[in-house]
Design a protein around this motif. Structure first.
Motif, short mmCIF file in Angstrom:
data_model
loop_
_atom_site.label_atom_id
_atom_site.label_comp_id
_atom_site.label_asym_id
_atom_site.label_seq_id
_atom_site.Cartn_x
_atom_site.Cartn_y
_atom_site.Cartn_z
N MET A 53 20.91 -71.20 -23.05
CA MET A 53 22.32 -70.92 -23.29
C MET A 53 22.53 -70.21 -24.63
SD MET A 53 23.62 -71.79 -20.54
CE MET A 53 25.29 -71.34 -21.05
N THR A 54 21.68 -70.50 -25.61
CA THR A 54 21.78 -69.82 -26.90
C THR A 54 21.47 -68.33 -26.75
OG1 THR A 54 21.18 -71.82 -28.14
CG2 THR A 54 20.82 -69.70 -29.24
N LEU A 55 20.43 -68.01 -25.98
CA LEU A 55 20.08 -66.61 -25.75
C LEU A 55 21.21 -65.88 -25.02
CD1 LEU A 55 16.30 -66.79 -24.73
CD2 LEU A 55 17.30 -66.37 -26.98
N ILE A 56 21.85 -66.58 -24.09
CA ILE A 56 22.94 -65.96 -23.32
C ILE A 56 24.18 -65.76 -24.20
CG2 ILE A 56 24.55 -66.31 -21.40
CD1 ILE A 56 22.30 -67.86 -19.99
N LYS A 57 24.57 -66.83 -24.88
CA LYS A 57 25.82 -66.81 -25.65
C LYS A 57 25.73 -65.96 -26.91
CE LYS A 57 28.88 -69.89 -28.26
NZ LYS A 57 29.12 -71.30 -28.71
N ASP A 58 24.62 -66.08 -27.61
CA ASP A 58 24.52 -65.45 -28.94
C ASP A 58 23.76 -64.13 -28.96
OD1 ASP A 58 25.85 -67.51 -30.62
OD2 ASP A 58 24.23 -68.77 -29.87
N PHE A 59 22.96 -63.86 -27.93
CA PHE A 59 22.16 -62.64 -27.95
C PHE A 59 22.34 -61.81 -26.68
CE2 PHE A 59 20.07 -65.62 -30.82
CZ PHE A 59 19.92 -64.84 -31.96
N ASP A 60 23.35 -62.15 -25.89
CA ASP A 60 23.77 -61.35 -24.72
C ASP A 60 22.67 -61.19 -23.67
OD1 ASP A 60 26.33 -60.92 -25.83
OD2 ASP A 60 25.56 -59.26 -27.02
N PHE A 61 21.83 -62.20 -23.52
CA PHE A 61 20.84 -62.18 -22.44
C PHE A 61 21.53 -62.46 -21.11
CE2 PHE A 61 17.74 -62.20 -25.67
CZ PHE A 61 16.46 -62.16 -25.13
N GLU A 62 21.01 -61.88 -20.02
CA GLU A 62 21.39 -62.32 -18.69
C GLU A 62 20.67 -63.63 -18.42
OE1 GLU A 62 20.38 -59.27 -15.97
OE2 GLU A 62 21.90 -57.86 -16.69
N TYR A 63 21.24 -64.44 -17.52
CA TYR A 63 20.67 -65.78 -17.29
C TYR A 63 19.21 -65.71 -16.89
CZ TYR A 63 19.52 -70.21 -15.16
OH TYR A 63 18.88 -71.39 -14.83
N SER A 64 18.87 -64.85 -15.93
CA SER A 64 17.50 -64.78 -15.44
C SER A 64 16.52 -64.39 -16.54
CB SER A 64 17.40 -63.81 -14.26
OG SER A 64 17.79 -62.51 -14.66
N LYS A 65 16.92 -63.44 -17.39
CA LYS A 65 16.05 -63.00 -18.48
C LYS A 65 15.92 -64.07 -19.56
CE LYS A 65 16.73 -58.02 -17.85
NZ LYS A 65 17.15 -56.74 -18.45
N ALA A 66 17.02 -64.78 -19.82
CA ALA A 66 16.97 -65.86 -20.81
C ALA A 66 16.06 -66.99 -20.31
CB ALA A 66 18.37 -66.38 -21.07
N LYS A 67 16.18 -67.32 -19.04
CA LYS A 67 15.35 -68.37 -18.46
C LYS A 67 13.88 -67.98 -18.53
CE LYS A 67 14.46 -70.85 -14.16
NZ LYS A 67 14.85 -71.02 -12.73
N ASP A 68 13.57 -66.73 -18.16
CA ASP A 68 12.18 -66.28 -18.21
C ASP A 68 11.64 -66.30 -19.64
OD1 ASP A 68 12.06 -65.86 -15.49
OD2 ASP A 68 12.48 -63.71 -15.60
N LYS A 69 12.48 -65.91 -20.60
CA LYS A 69 12.04 -65.86 -22.00
C LYS A 69 11.68 -67.25 -22.50
CE LYS A 69 11.20 -63.31 -25.57
NZ LYS A 69 10.19 -62.24 -25.52
N VAL A 70 12.48 -68.24 -22.14
CA VAL A 70 12.21 -69.62 -22.57
C VAL A 70 11.03 -70.20 -21.80
CG1 VAL A 70 13.13 -71.98 -22.66
CG2 VAL A 70 14.58 -70.04 -23.33
N PHE A 71 11.03 -70.04 -20.48
CA PHE A 71 9.97 -70.61 -19.66
C PHE A 71 8.60 -70.00 -19.97
CE2 PHE A 71 12.13 -72.74 -15.79
CZ PHE A 71 13.04 -73.35 -16.64
N ASP A 72 8.58 -68.72 -20.36
CA ASP A 72 7.33 -68.05 -20.67
C ASP A 72 6.94 -68.15 -22.14
OD1 ASP A 72 7.10 -67.28 -18.02
OD2 ASP A 72 8.09 -65.36 -18.33
N SER A 73 7.76 -68.81 -22.93
CA SER A 73 7.45 -68.97 -24.35
C SER A 73 6.23 -69.88 -24.52
CB SER A 73 8.65 -69.58 -25.08
OG SER A 73 8.33 -69.89 -26.42
N PRO A 74 5.33 -69.57 -25.45
CA PRO A 74 4.12 -70.39 -25.65
C PRO A 74 4.43 -71.86 -25.92
CG PRO A 74 3.93 -68.31 -26.84
CD PRO A 74 5.34 -68.37 -26.32
#
Length: 205
Positions: free
Chosen positions: A121-142
């Motif tokens: 939600m932080t990536l979406i709200k504060d950095f204008d990520f789309e939900y799918s891209k924000a989810k992938d960014k978090v899920f794929d984070s080391p």
């Protein structure tokens, strides 16, 4: 980054000191958290920023509700403290002229106790990520290694249980449920165990 951010130590644990049944405090990442029994079961709590002129971030005085019990008061203070540091970190990153390292941001958020969904939600709200891209960014984070598989397993568990009562079920080639359909116009006369009860039973195994 300014001096406030440099002195934050997100990897510290929140350790409450003093009498947990009366008056206690915790120092964490440059913040001071306090909780104190007032009368009956009512507790007062407050969070200060020691690295920013000891300003009061928030307290139970700002709420119409009563916080009953020391554990509830401490949990609320911790939640406010984490949210404050998250917002401070995001603000500094957005003010910076440097390109944001999102893996580092997600790592810092996890270290300070921010959940995967809150990070998304932080990536979406504060950095204008789309939900799918924000989810992938978090899920794929080391720092969240294995989270995607856990999420997919939980989703499949939902689908498998729901498929038992579905009117139509479609499957992938590997036999896993891909989609389910319910006819909401039908009258359900079955009195068997509810979906949520069955799910909880499965997840305990």
């Amino acid at each position: 980054m300014n001096e406030v951010i440099k002195n934050r130590k997100y990897n510290q644990q929140i350790i409450w000191e003093g009498d947990l049944k009366d008056d206690c405090k915790a120092k964490w990442s440059g913040l001071m958290l306090r909780a104190e029994w007032m009368d009956e079961d009512y507790w007062w709590w407050c969070v200060y920023d020691n690295l920013n002129n000891d300003i009061q971030i928030d307290s139970s005085n700002e709420y119409g509700e009563r916080f009953i019990g020391g554990e509830i008061a401490r949990n609320k203070a911790e939640k406010i403290a984490k949210e404050y540091l998250k917002n401070e970190l995001v603000l500094e990153l957005k003010k910076s002229q440097l390109e944001t390292n999102f893996d580092e941001l997600i790592s810092n958020l996890k270290t300070m106790g921010i959940s995967p969904m809150q990070s998304i939600m932080t990536l979406i709200k504060d950095f204008d990520f789309e939900y799918s891209k924000a989810k992938d960014k978090v899920f794929d984070s080391p720092v969240w290694k294995g989270l995607r598989q856990q999420s997919e397993n939980l989703t499949q568990a939902f689908l498998n249980i729901a498929a038992e009562d579905a009117d139509n079920v479609e499957y992938y080639d590997d036999g896993h449920v891909s989609s389910i359909t319910f006819d909401l116009t039908k009258e359900d006369s079955n009195k068997k165990q509810t979906f949520w009860d069955r799910l909880k039973t499965r997840m305990k195994k």
